[in-house]
Structures are given as structure tokens and as C-alpha cells.
Design an enzyme around this catalytic site. Structure first.
Site, PDB file in Angstrom:
ATOM      1  N   SER A 111       0.822  -1.195   0.000  1.00  0.00           N
ATOM      2  CA  SER A 111       0.000   0.000   0.000  1.00  0.00           C
ATOM      3  C   SER A 111       0.870   1.264   0.000  1.00  0.00           C
ATOM      4  O   SER A 111       1.789   1.394   0.798  1.00  0.00           O
ATOM      5  CB  SER A 111      -0.903  -0.012   1.218  1.00  0.00           C
ATOM      6  OG  SER A 111      -1.692   1.138   1.213  1.00  0.00           O
ATOM      7  N   GLY A 112       0.573   2.162  -0.918  1.00  0.00           N
ATOM      8  CA  GLY A 112       1.316   3.408  -0.994  1.00  0.00           C
ATOM      9  C   GLY A 112       2.575   3.316  -1.816  1.00  0.00           C
ATOM     10  O   GLY A 112       3.381   4.245  -1.860  1.00  0.00           O
ATOM     11  N   THR A 116      -1.450   2.723  -8.140  1.00  0.00           N
ATOM     12  CA  THR A 116      -2.534   3.446  -8.798  1.00  0.00           C
ATOM     13  C   THR A 116      -1.981   4.574  -9.666  1.00  0.00           C
ATOM     14  O   THR A 116      -2.455   4.822 -10.772  1.00  0.00           O
ATOM     15  CB  THR A 116      -3.523   3.978  -7.744  1.00  0.00           C
ATOM     16  OG1 THR A 116      -3.962   2.864  -6.978  1.00  0.00           O
ATOM     17  CG2 THR A 116      -4.695   4.658  -8.373  1.00  0.00           C
ATOM     18  N   ASN A 161      -1.368   5.146   3.267  1.00  0.00           N
ATOM     19  CA  ASN A 161      -1.500   5.878   2.020  1.00  0.00           C
ATOM     20  C   ASN A 161      -2.716   6.794   2.100  1.00  0.00           C
ATOM     21  O   ASN A 161      -3.802   6.351   2.434  1.00  0.00           O
ATOM     22  CB  ASN A 161      -1.656   4.862   0.870  1.00  0.00           C
ATOM     23  CG  ASN A 161      -1.786   5.531  -0.485  1.00  0.00           C
ATOM     24  OD1 ASN A 161      -1.759   6.756  -0.598  1.00  0.00           O
ATOM     25  ND2 ASN A 161      -1.931   4.718  -1.512  1.00  0.00           N
ATOM     26  N   SER A 164      -5.473   5.495  -0.566  1.00  0.00           N
ATOM     27  CA  SER A 164      -5.313   4.054  -0.717  1.00  0.00           C
ATOM     28  C   SER A 164      -6.526   3.443  -1.415  1.00  0.00           C
ATOM     29  O   SER A 164      -7.666   3.699  -1.044  1.00  0.00           O
ATOM     30  CB  SER A 164      -5.127   3.422   0.656  1.00  0.00           C
ATOM     31  OG  SER A 164      -4.890   2.054   0.518  1.00  0.00           O
ATOM     32  N   SER A 165      -6.236   2.647  -2.438  1.00  0.00           N
ATOM     33  CA  SER A 165      -7.341   1.962  -3.119  1.00  0.00           C
ATOM     34  C   SER A 165      -7.827   0.863  -2.201  1.00  0.00           C
ATOM     35  O   SER A 165      -7.064   0.014  -1.787  1.00  0.00           O
ATOM     36  CB  SER A 165      -6.851   1.331  -4.425  1.00  0.00           C
ATOM     37  OG  SER A 165      -5.972   2.189  -5.099  1.00  0.00           O
ATOM     38  N   GLY A 388      -2.785  -3.646  -1.999  1.00  0.00           N
ATOM     39  CA  GLY A 388      -1.604  -4.400  -1.627  1.00  0.00           C
ATOM     40  C   GLY A 388      -1.723  -5.373  -0.477  1.00  0.00           C
ATOM     41  O   GLY A 388      -2.601  -5.296   0.374  1.00  0.00           O
ATOM     42  N   GLU A 390      -0.984  -6.576   2.891  1.00  0.00           N
ATOM     43  CA  GLU A 390      -0.768  -5.761   4.078  1.00  0.00           C
ATOM     44  C   GLU A 390      -0.903  -6.614   5.316  1.00  0.00           C
ATOM     45  O   GLU A 390      -1.693  -7.555   5.347  1.00  0.00           O
ATOM     46  CB  GLU A 390      -1.842  -4.666   4.167  1.00  0.00           C
ATOM     47  CG  GLU A 390      -1.483  -3.413   3.431  1.00  0.00           C
ATOM     48  CD  GLU A 390      -2.615  -2.425   3.529  1.00  0.00           C
ATOM     49  OE1 GLU A 390      -2.573  -1.588   4.445  1.00  0.00           O
ATOM     50  OE2 GLU A 390      -3.538  -2.501   2.710  1.00  0.00           O
TER      51      GLU A 390
HETATM   52  N1  LIG Z   1       5.233   8.114  -9.729  1.00  0.00           N
HETATM   53  C1  LIG Z   1       4.893   8.887  -8.703  1.00  0.00           C
HETATM   54  N2  LIG Z   1       5.236  10.187  -8.720  1.00  0.00           N
HETATM   55  C2  LIG Z   1       4.894  10.978  -7.686  1.00  0.00           C
HETATM   56  N3  LIG Z   1       4.232  10.563  -6.605  1.00  0.00           N
HETATM   57  C3  LIG Z   1       3.866   9.290  -6.546  1.00  0.00           C
HETATM   58  C4  LIG Z   1       4.186   8.376  -7.588  1.00  0.00           C
HETATM   59  N4  LIG Z   1       3.713   7.184  -7.242  1.00  0.00           N
HETATM   60  C5  LIG Z   1       3.118   7.341  -6.052  1.00  0.00           C
HETATM   61  N5  LIG Z   1       3.189   8.612  -5.628  1.00  0.00           N
HETATM   62  C6  LIG Z   1       2.677   9.168  -4.360  1.00  0.00           C
HETATM   63  O1  LIG Z   1       2.372   8.118  -3.505  1.00  0.00           O
HETATM   64  C7  LIG Z   1       1.000   8.088  -3.195  1.00  0.00           C
HETATM   65  C8  LIG Z   1       0.515   6.672  -3.130  1.00  0.00           C
HETATM   66  O2  LIG Z   1       0.550   6.078  -4.388  1.00  0.00           O
HETATM   67  P1  LIG Z   1      -0.615   5.114  -4.890  1.00  0.00           P
HETATM   68  O3  LIG Z   1      -1.919   5.596  -4.437  1.00  0.00           O
HETATM   69  O4  LIG Z   1      -0.403   4.892  -6.332  1.00  0.00           O
HETATM   70  O5  LIG Z   1      -0.251   3.807  -4.076  1.00  0.00           O
HETATM   71  P2  LIG Z   1      -0.863   2.354  -4.244  1.00  0.00           P
HETATM   72  O6  LIG Z   1       0.266   1.438  -4.508  1.00  0.00           O
HETATM   73  O7  LIG Z   1      -1.936   2.384  -5.240  1.00  0.00           O
HETATM   74  O8  LIG Z   1      -1.363   2.062  -2.802  1.00  0.00           O
HETATM   75  P3  LIG Z   1      -2.688   1.283  -2.330  1.00  0.00           P
HETATM   76  O9  LIG Z   1      -2.377  -0.164  -2.368  1.00  0.00           O
HETATM   77  O10 LIG Z   1      -2.862   1.781  -0.959  1.00  0.00           O
HETATM   78  O11 LIG Z   1      -3.782   1.701  -3.230  1.00  0.00           O
HETATM   79  C9  LIG Z   1       0.340   8.894  -4.295  1.00  0.00           C
HETATM   80  O12 LIG Z   1      -0.849   9.474  -3.848  1.00  0.00           O
HETATM   81  C10 LIG Z   1       1.397   9.928  -4.597  1.00  0.00           C
HETATM   82  O13 LIG Z   1       1.344  10.968  -3.665  1.00  0.00           O
HETATM   83 MG   LIG Z   2      -3.892   2.200  -5.159  1.00  0.00          MG
END
Ligand SMILES: Nc1ncnc2c1ncn2[C@@H]1O[C@H](COP(=O)(O)OP(=O)(O)OP(=O)(O)O)[C@@H](O)[C@H]1O
Ligand SMILES: [Mg+2]
Length: 1088
Positions: A111-112, A116, A161, A164-165, A388, A390
């Protein structure tokens, strides 16, 4: 000053660590982490393991996601540019189009970690690079708009996050045969429904609630009973309402707009909000224990939810505090209402809230699907963004499901990467031994089934079921090494014990499906058509079937997903979260190491390397290492595979270090590759090459102009000119031979082409046929095409070398005096009547080459009665033909054959005395300037590169310009500088015209006296020069034979002595031999 190292596969990109970890010299987790860290700190978030993309969350906007990068990565090979998600996406897109195969990308990570965000970059890229009209644009809009909508309802702030999705998503973008995204399909799963009714500390409910509260209009607020968030039990348990950097009010409008774009009608949009608000109010209904029964604490609090959910408050109360049960009485079954206790009432309320929310979410997904669905699928690219793996302190059933799916995905990841690897070896015919890879056997089989079983037999009340479950689990999987029971829960060692095992509490309540009879019963009491629409279950027909449990549903979903993924060509993005602070450049070593471990990156590299670390299709390999040998530079002429072998042998690579596949070369160890790279590095310097190229181009341009002038001289006063043949630039190769191996095959490996064009050739009956005419330093080729008469290629049209003329056997050229394009090539055996639009250019180049090689002038004659000898064939044939030229009208030649005479009629062209109009003072000035700029750049880089000597083959005295020998008047040479040479100003130092009118640029040279003195100082006297006209400047002697490869170069034989006009640091010196001035490689001669 920092030493800049450049990306080894592309120019001008700083290198940081290795960009493909297959090339790591040590494959340990530490080395992987170290490499990722180095790159991360240098702002490189992407790294490859072969085709797998590793992405480390930068927690800041990186500059390399602009249109420029979209442009850069389009159609480029993976290794041409630094690793990037665009490269992976482009690869999927092209794969799909070229192979006609569906593609999918599995984005994983905790997560995070950035899954996404990665998914959104993929969608953005596809949308940008694909075409499409209004309809396609509409689909693209919906695909892009689906993100904010589903995030509003499916994402939430968690401790890990802020966005977080809380659901899994598989988004298929569907394409037309033309590659336009004209449809799509979303599958969603595993929505974390428990979040609707409770959240951990510092977490929030789904974004939409806060958006509604912040963004609703005054009327909406009134109609929906919107209060501050702390008013609602479903929001106030965690005490967290705000998220840094999130504007809930703004997001609300985006969400509403997205619904509109997707095509959800206004009244439904209102009903969606009504349910969202209704759930909030539902949560505020509390129960007290009255006797053994649960009772609604305050009837007041029933009013608003009842209103919003369109039900009578009393009915709502009844539904929440009692349950309908089927019971059998003497063979008859009847329904009775059973009253619930307080706990059960709370549970029912929450179940209703969760079910309503989940159904709204499903509805939204369905609405998107309806808006973009296609009647039939063609191609698709699927993006899997699942939330993710977790581990919390204590993990509920939902977490168990998520981890279950994640593990399943991890398993197929390993299986598929290994499978793909093996398949490639088989395809390429490579010998290899299968390697052992760590097998991440899915968690104890059967846990899911046991859960289902227990649920099915569980009594409606649910008490005692947890104990039953534990017993059953113990019996079913208790001996499995990855399973332990633990107090009131159980522990499963996920990922082969790579992470601390989570403890799952086994409260079974959450395994009771959203499709809970009771909930449906309640819903059927609601008056809202929309809500009824959300629950299409038919109570009566479903009576007999086992209730669907969340567990069995997930198992089915996971299986379906795996089946879908298995049908696609898979790609992988492994996201890594470098810290828990969400701050850029913050690197928590142990966290990263942990992820590297359980993502199995080391195994990934091992699998990849077990066979061969590096593979490249022959063409690319040849291109990359062409510089290593003379035979391959600038281009290998011959079968590619041979070229690759030639290169590998040139660096003495051990035979067991590589294998040749059918289309690719496989190199075993990275070290062997480094050997190649190092050799290349030594030979090659970006700047030197760029500058040299510019410099050579500049000289070439100048020469062409000169040549054009000469060409014009040839025809001057002899032949009328076509209007378009004046002022046309010389290009030379009109056939594009670089890309024509079928034509090149007739030429020697390094044979430089002066001129190539398609011409008309006329036979003895004056019938015309197409021939490819190629002029090289070796002679003239005429290539035709013939049908193969026998053999395996029978019936195919093949190139055939019809004629090859050595310069020595050419007797001359004859042309008419008119503006036509005919000319006759006279040769010892027989002649060829040809017609070419570019005859002037051809003639000019030919006469130059001819003179170079034969040391004679090419005879060119102009008459309007031309005669040519035809080829002897069999008994007859031979003899000659006549071509007569007559005055006519128009620019087109009219041909009239009569017997052995061809009469060509054509109108008058420009007067014979037309000169080319070119080379104005202005252009000359430009060239001077350009030349100077190039030289300055050159010196700049030469001075600033540590490897200046790499590309200057002569030491610093190279700037010297020697005066040309034919310049007669020169200043008296009295006091000569000690070492004989003086430095010239840094300006273009070659002659800009052969008239010698640039003499003002010259510096006094050492003259004869200086030369003699130098000779007398030298140890051994140079051999006596051949008798030559009195030389006045420095001279040189050829150490090797050199045949000019281009028209601006001179040719010489071993031991030829000639004038050295200029030395140049590029290594390309200028000399004059037999009256021709041109370039030659300085290291082919010695100065005398
Ligand atoms: N490529 C990137 N460039 C800039 N910031 C990023 C990038 N990837 C992630 N982030 C930052 O990290 C945060 C979390 O990323 P994201 O929501 O994609 O995580 P995730 O893997 O989808 O987590 P989850 O499993 O909780 O959904 C984003 O909101 C953003 O602030
Ligand atoms: Mg996500």
C-alpha cells in the site's frame, strides 16, 4: 568537478547504478537495494529486471512525464532510453498491434507504493499515443474520468497511504484493429466494505463522504441532512477528517462531473448521493438492550435515514431489530419473525450499510462498463491494480482475502516469468538447463473451503462458529507448515515465510456475504426503485442454494482473474515504497529490503540470469557494437548473424559465454557484456562523433556544391539543360541503399555508393526496361529483376546483376545536345542506352571516379546522332543501333523506333550556356560561419573532455593550415619558428574555394628551407620523392593504400607522395593528389 558518466545505452543521459539489475555483478538483496537506492537518490525511480519494471515511489512529481517523454518513448526499443513506465506501455501497445495479442500488466506492491499512480500513467500514455475520432475521444474521456469516480468511492486515507485503493481493479482498454481505444471493461473486486462502518485510528472512510460534506450545495445539504463529519458515527470513530493535500470540496465537483461524463443521469446521481447520505444517517441509529432484545435508542434518529432510504421509520425499526426465519412445522414451512438482541441489531444495521454501499459501488462500475462496452472484443490491454498485501496487528477476514489474492498473483508472476523465459529459449533454439526457482506455494490449501463450509452449516445466529472453524481448520490444514492456530485466530506464513506472519482473527461474521438474506429482506421493504435495482436477487428461487460467501466469491474472482491474465501476454510492474514518511528522498533501508525480499526480486534476477543475462536481436547488436571493427563500421555487409559472430570474436569472447539464437544473440554473464561495452566506450565518443559528423557533413556539402559546379561545367555549352536540373541539390543515392539489402548484396562489404538511381535501359528493339544503376568507387552496376526459374524460390522475382562495368573498360559517354535524359555508356564489349533524370549528377560523379581510378579523363561527346553497339546474343545480334534527336515540342521526349534507328523528338530546353545559379556570397558566408561554429565546438569539447586524445589523432599542432602548393606568391621566409609550425587562429582552416582566394587565412609555412632543415635534423633521410612538380608545402607519403569512400575523399596507393594541405584534429586530413584535393585519414600517411 564531477565526472559525468553517460547512460550506456543512450546518449546524454546520466548513468546511475545499473538500469537493468540483471547486470548486477552480485545478486544479493543488498546489492539490489543498493542499486535501487543509488538510482532513487539520483531521481531515477525506474529500473528493470529484464522486462520487469521496478518503480520506487518518489513522493514528488518527477519531471519526466511530459509530452516530450511520450514522444521519446513512442516506438523506441526498451533499451534505447532510460527505464520508464512509458517504455513498458509502448511495448505493450506495439506488441498488441504487431502480434495481435492481448496484453496485460500486473502492478503489484504494498500500500502506498505507487500502483494506482502507475496505472494512471499507463492510461494517460495510451490515450496520448493512440488516435481516434470523436467517438474514441469519448471513450478515452470515460476511461480517464473513471479514475476520480472510482477513487471517490473506492479509495480512502489509511495510515499507509492518503489515497489508498480499497478495492481491486482490472481495467481492460479495448482497441480497434487500428489501435484506437474504442471500448473498455472494468472488473472490480474485494471492496473493503468494513471501512463503511468503522476505521482504524488516523484513517478515514471512503473519500466520497468527506467530499459530499465539504462540497455539497446548500440545498443538497439541506435535502440530505448534511452535518459536520464528527456528527456521524460512521465517520467519527477514527477522529480523522482531513487529508493533507486533498481538497474534498474540489474533488466533490470532479466526482459529480465524472458521473456526468460517464452518462449517469441527473436523477440517478441524486439518488446515489441520497444513499451515501442515508448510510451516514443509518450509522447513527443505535440500539439499547431491553430485556433480551435490541431496541432503537432514539426514534428521532430513525427519521432521516428512513426518509433518505425511502422507507417508513417504523418499518425500518422493525427490520433492524428482527429477522425473518424459515421454520418447518409438520412438513409445512412458514416464515416467522425472530427478535434480535442489541449486538445482532448493530450487526444488521452495519450489514445493511455495507451492502448498500457495495451495491452503489458496483453500480458505478457497471455504469462505466455500459458507457464503453463494445459489441465484440478485438484487442485489449489490461491493467491490474490490486490493493496491496498488508499486515496489520490483527487482520480480519477481508485482509485474509486480499493477501490470498496477492499471493496467488505472486505465484503466477513467478510461473509466468519463468515460463516466458523458457519459451524464448525454445523459440530461439537455445540450449539451457532448467533452473530451480523458489516455489512460493500458495498458503495452505483449503483454508478458503473450510471457511465456506463452516459458513454454510453455521446457524443463523453465528455463535460458536468461530470455534468450529478453528477446529475444522486444525483438522484440514493443521499439519501444514505454513499454518498455525493462535489463540482465537490463526497464522498463515505467506510468501514462504518471507514476512512476519499475520494473525487472522477468525470472526466469521464477515464471511457472511453481502448477499445476506436478511439485508435483502430489508431492502425489499424499501420503496426506492433504484435501491431495488441494486439488489436484483430473487429471494424465492435462491432459497435452496447455499448462501454465497465472501470467501467463495473471492476464490471465484481470483480464479477468473488468473484465467484472464493467463490469456494475455503479461507485463509486470513491481512498486516499492521507500519510506513510511511519504517524503521524497527518504530511504528506509530495512523497509526496502523487506519488499525486495517478499517481491522475490532476487529470484526474479536469478531466473532471468540463470540462462542469459543479455539478449539482443542481431540487428540491434550489430548497430550497437558496429564501431568495434572496421568490417562492421559503419555497417556490416552480409548476414547479420555472421556480423554478430564477427564482433563477438573480435573481442575474444569465450565460446561458452554466448549462444546464437535464430534472431537473437544471448550473452551469459554481464561481465562479458561489459567487455563489449568497454571496448565500445574506448572507440567511441559521443562528442567526437557528433562533431565529426557535423564537420564532415559540412565539408561534404561544400564539396557537393563544388561538384555541382563542375557538373555544370561538363555540360556547359554542350547540352541544353532541363529547367529542374539546375539548382537541384545533389543527393546521390536515390534508391536508399541502406535499406535495400537485396541490392547491396552485389556490392562489396564496405563499398561506398556515389550514386544510385532507377533508370530506363533500352534494348536492341528500343524497348525500355527498368534497371537500378549504382555507381561506386569500383565501377557501375546495372541491376535488373528476373523470375526464378527453378529451385525452392521458383516463381519469385529476384534481383539479378545484369552488368558490372569496371572503370577501365568504359570508353566514354555520349549524349545529345538537347534537353533529353538519354545517354550512352560506351564499353569495350557493347554499349548501353540509358535514360535517367539525374544524368548530370551521374555524369559528374562518374567522371570524377573515372579520373581517380584510371588517371584519365572520361571522354564525353555530344552529338544528335548517337550510335551504340548492342550485345551479341547467340547467332544473331550484335551490330549497332542509331539514336537520332530532333527538334519537337514539349519537354517530354517522343520515341519512334524504325528498324535500327530510334528517333527522339523533344522541344528546346534552356540554352546550352546556362550555368547553375548557386553559391551566392550569402551562402558562402553562412558556410564560413557554420564551419567556424563546428570548429569552435570541436575545440571546446576537445578541451573539456578528459579523453581529448581519443578523437584527435594528431597532437595539438593540428590546427595548422598549409598553404596550397599552387599559390605562387608568398612572403619571404626569413625567420622561421623553431619547430617549424605555427598555430592558426581557430577558424575554419580549409579552403573554401579552389581558386585560392582564401589565402588571407593562411599562415606562413615553413617552406622548402624549413622542410629541408627538418629533414637534416631527422635521423634517417626520407626516401627520395618521386619526381613531381616542384612541391612547395609539406608532403606526405602513403603508408597504406587508401581508396576514397566518398566523393570528397582522395585515393592513393601505397608509397604515393602527395601534398598535405591541412591536418585536422578530427583525423581527417586534406591532401592534394593528381590535381584533386580531398580528405583522407591522417593515420594512413607519414609526413615527410
Ligand atoms: N510516480 C509517482 N510520482 C509521484 N508521486 C507518486 C508516484 N507514485 C506514487 N506517488 C505518491 O504516492 C501516493 C501513493 O501512491 P498510490 O496511491 O499509487 O499507491 P498504491 O500502490 O496504489 O497504494 P494502495 O495499495 O494503498 O492503493 C500517491 O498518492 C502519490 O502521492
Ligand atoms: Mg492504489
Amino acid at each position: 568537478m564531477g565526472h559525468i558518466i553517460y547512460h550506456w545505452q543512450s546518449q546524454n543521459v546520466k548513468q546511475s547504478g545499473v538500469d537493468d539489475m540483471v547486470l548486477l555483478s552480485k545478486i544479493t538483496e543488498d546489492a539490489i537495494v543498493e542499486n535501487l537506492k543509488k538510482r532513487y537518490m539520483d531521481d531515477y525511480i525506474f529500473t528493470y529486471i529484464g522486462p520487469v519494471l521496478i518503480s520506487v515511489n518518489p513522493f514528488k512529481q518527477m519531471p519526466y512525464f511530459s509530452d516530450r517523454e511520450i514522444e521519446l518513448y513512442q516506438g523506441a526499443a526498451q533499451y534505447e532510453n532510460p527505464p520508464h513506465i512509458y517504455a513498458l506501455t509502448d511495448n505493450m501497445y506495439r506488441n498488441m498491434m504487431i502480434e495481435g495479442e492481448n496484453q496485460c500488466v500486473i502492478i503489484s506492491g504494498e500500500s502506498g507504493a505507487g500502483k494506482t499512480v502507475a496505472a494512471k500513467y499507463i492510461m494517460g500514455y495510451i490515450s496520448k499515443v493512440s488516435g481516434g475520432g470523436a467517438k474514441v475521444q469519448h471513450v478515452k474521456d470515460i476511461i480517464l474520468q473513471s479514475n476520480p469516480l472510482l477513487e471517490a468511492f473506492g479509495n480512502a486515507k489509511t495510515v499507509r497511504n492518503n489515497n489508498s485503493s480499497r478495492f481491486g481493479k482490472y481495467f481492460e482498454i479495448q482497441f480497434s484493429r487500428g489501435g484506437e481505444p474504442d471500448g473498455g471493461k472494468i472488473s472490480n473486486f474485494l471492496l473493503e466494505k468494513s471501512r463503511v462502518v468503522s476505521q482504524n485510528d488516523s484513517e478515514r472512510n471512503f473519500h466520497v463522504y468527506y467530499q459530499l460534506i465539504e462540497g455539497a450545495s446548500a440545498e443538497q445539504k439541506e435535502a440530505l441532512g448534511i452535518m459536520t463529519p464528527d456528527y456521524y458515527f460512521y465517520l467519527n470513530q477514527s477522529g480523522t477528517y482531513k487529508v493533507d493535500g486533498t481538497n474534498d470540496s474540489k474533488d466533490f465537483h470532479e466526482t459529480m462531473e465524472a458521473m456526468q461524463v460517464i452518462g449517469i443521469p441527473g436523477d440517478i446521481r441524486a439518488q446515489v448521493l441520497q444513499i451515501v447520505a442515508g448510510i451516514l444517517h443509518l450509522g447513527n441509529i443505535s440500539f439499547i438492550e431491553a430485556g433480551n432484545y435490541g431496541q432503537v435508542e432514539s426514534m428521532d434518529l430513525l427519521a432521516f435515514p428512513a426518509y433518505l432510504l425511502a422507507v417508513d421509520p417504523n418499518r425500518l425499526q422493525e427490520k433492524l431489530t428482527s429477522r425473518k426465519m424459515d421454520s418447518k412445522w409438520g412438513g409445512k414451512s412458514e416464515s416467522i419473525n425472530v427478535t434480535l438482541n442489541q449486538e445482532q441489531a448493530n450487526y444488521t444495521r452495519d450489514a445493511l450499510a455495507k451492502a448498500l454501499y457495495a451495491r452503489v459501488f458496483d453500480y458505478l462500475v457497471e455504469a462505466i462498463n455500459k458507457a464503453i462496452q463494445k459489441p465484440h472484443e478485438e484487442f485489449s490491454i489490461g491493467v491490474l491494480d490490486i490493493y496491496g498485501f498488508e499486515i496489520f496487528q490483527r487482520n480480519g477476514f477481508e485482509q485474509f482475502c486480499i493477501n490470498f489474492v496477492n499471493e496467488k498473483l505472486q505465484q503466477i508472476f513467478i510461473e509466468l516469468t519463468l515460463k516466458a523465459e523458457q519459451e524464448e529459449y525454445v523459440q530461439e533454439g537455445i540450449k539451457w538447463t532448467a533452473i530451480q526457482y523458489f516455489n512460493n506455494k500458495i498458503n495452505p490449501p483449503g483454508v478458503m473451503s473450510v471457511l465456506d463450509d463452516v459458513c454454510a452449516t453455521m446457524h443463523a445466529k453465528g455463535e460458536g462458529a468461530d470455534g468450529t472453524l478453528l477446529q475444522k481448520l486444525q483438522a484440514a490444514v493443521g499439519t501444514h507448515e505454513h499454518f498455525n492456530s493462535w489463540n482465537s485466530g490463526f497464522v498463515i506464513h505467506h510468501y514462504a515465510g518471507k514476512s512476519p506472519p499475520p494473525i487472522y482473527s477468525c470472526s466469521l461474521r464477515s464471511n457472511i456475504t453481502a448477499w445476506c438474506k436478511n439485508v435483502v429482506n430489508i431492502v425489499y421493504g424499501l420503496d426506492s426503485d433504484f435501491i431495488r435495482y441494486l439488489f436484483p436477487e430473487n429471494l424465492n428461487t435462491d432459497k435452496k442454494s447455499r448462501p454465497t460467501t465472501a470467501g467463495s466469491k473471492i476464490k471465484k474472482q481470483a480464479n477468473d482473474l488468473v484465467n484472464t491474465l493467463m490469456k494475455c501476454t503479461p507485463h509486470y510492474i513491481r512498486c516499492i515504497k521507500p519510506n513510511e514518511t511519504k517524503r521524497p528522498k527518504d530511504w528506509e533501508e530495512s523497509r526496502v529490503k523487506h519488499q525486495v525480499e517478499y517481491l522475490g526480486l532476487r529470484e526474479n534476477i536469478r531466473v532471468r540470469r540463470a540462462g542469459f543475462a543479455y539478449r539482443r536481436v542481431f540487428t540491434k547488436f550489430l548497430q550497437r557494437y558496429a564501431i568495434l571493427t572496421a568490417e562492421t563500421w559503419p555497417r556490416w555487409r552480409g548476414p547479420e548473424q555472421q556480423g554478430v559472430l564477427h564482433l563477438l570474436r573480435s573481442v575474444n569472447m569465450d565460446n561458452d559465454q554466448y549462444q546464437m539464437g535464430r534472431t537473437k544473440v544471448f550473452v551469459k554473464n554481464p561481465e562479458s557484456l561489459f567487455l563489449l561495452e568497454e571496448m565500445r566506450e574506448r572507440k567511441f565518443d559521443t562528442f567526437a562523433r557528433t562533431i565529426q559528423k557535423a564537420y564532415r557533413r559540412y565539408i561534404a556539402r561544400k564539396k557537393y556544391e563544388q561538384m555541382r559546379e563542375e557538373a555544370s561545367d561538363i555540360l556547359y555549352n554542350s547540352k541544353e539543360r532541363r529547367t529542374n536540373s539546375i539548382n537541384r541539390n545533389f543527393v546521390g543515392d536515390y534508391l536508399g541503399l541502406e535499406q535495400r539489402p537485396e541490392l547491396r548484396q552485389f556490392l562489396a562489404k564496405r563499398e561506398r555508393v556515389d550514386f544510385a538511381d532507377s533508370v530506363n535501359k533500352f534494348d536492341r528493339r528500343f524497348k525500355s526496361i527498368k534497371r537500378d544503376l549504382i555507381l561506386t568507387a569500383k565501377g557501375i552496376y546495372l541491376i535488373g529483376r528476373e523470375k526464378v526459374k527453378k529451385g525452392p524460390e521458383k516463381g519469385q522475382i529476384k534481383e539479378v546483376l545484369k552488368r558490372k562495368l569496371e572503370f577501365g573498360s568504359i570508353n566514354g559517354i555520349s549524349l545529345s545536345t538537347r534537353q533529353d535524359d538519354f545517354f550512352i555508356l560506351h564499353e569495350t564489349q557493347y554499349d548501353s542506352l540509358l535514360e535517367s533524370n539525374f544524368k548530370t549528377e551521374f555524369l559528374s560523379l562518374l567522371s570524377k571516379r573515372y579520373e581517380d581510378v584510371t588517371k584519365r579523363k572520361l571522354a564525353i561527346s555530344f552529338t544528335d546522332r548517337l550510335e551504340y553497339r548492342v550485345k551479341k546474343e547467340g547467332w544473331g545480334g550484335g551490330g549497332s543501333r542509331v539514336v537520332m534527336f530532333q527538334n519537337g515540342i514539349g519537354d517530354q521526349a517522343q520515341l519512334k523506333p524504325t528498324g535500327k534507328t530510334l528517333t527522339i523528338t523533344i522541344g528546346n530546353g534552356l540554352p546550352k550556356s546556362s550555368m547553375l545559379f548557386f553559391f551566392s556570397k550569402y551562402t558562402l558566408h553562412c558556410y564560413l560561419l557554420f564551419g567556424r561554429l563546428v570548429m569552435q565546438l570541436f575545440h571546446f569539447f576537445a578541451a573539456h573532455q578528459n579523453g581529448a586524445t581519443k578523437f584527435s589523432r594528431v597532437p595539438k599542432q593540428s590546427d595548422i593550415m598549409y598553404s596550397s602548393p599552387h599559390t605562387q606568391s608568398r612572403p619571404p621566409q626569413t625567420a622561421l619558428p623553431k619547430l617549424g609550425f605555427q598555430r592558426a587562429p581557430r577558424i575554419p582552416t580549409h579552403n573554401h574555394s579552389n581558386q585560392g582566394n582564401m589565402d588571407f587565412l593562411n599562415v606562413p609555412d615553413e617552406g622548402m628551407s624549413g622542410k629541408q632543415r627538418k629533414q637534416s635534423i631527422g635521423q634517417r633521410p626520407p626516401p627520395a620523392p618521386k619526381p613531381q612538380p616542384r612541391p612547395q608545402g609539406p608532403r606526405c607519403r602513403a603508408l597504406y593504400q587508401y581508396i576514397g569512400q566518398d566523393t570528397d575523399e582522395i585515393s592513393f596507393e601505397y608509397n604515393d607522395v602527395f601534398d598535405l594541405v591541412k591536418e585536422d584534429p578530427s583525423g581527417w586530413w586534406t591532401g592534394r593528389i593528381r590535381g584533386k584535393e580531398g580528405l583522407f585519414p591522417g593515420n594512413y600517411v607519414e609526413k615527410i
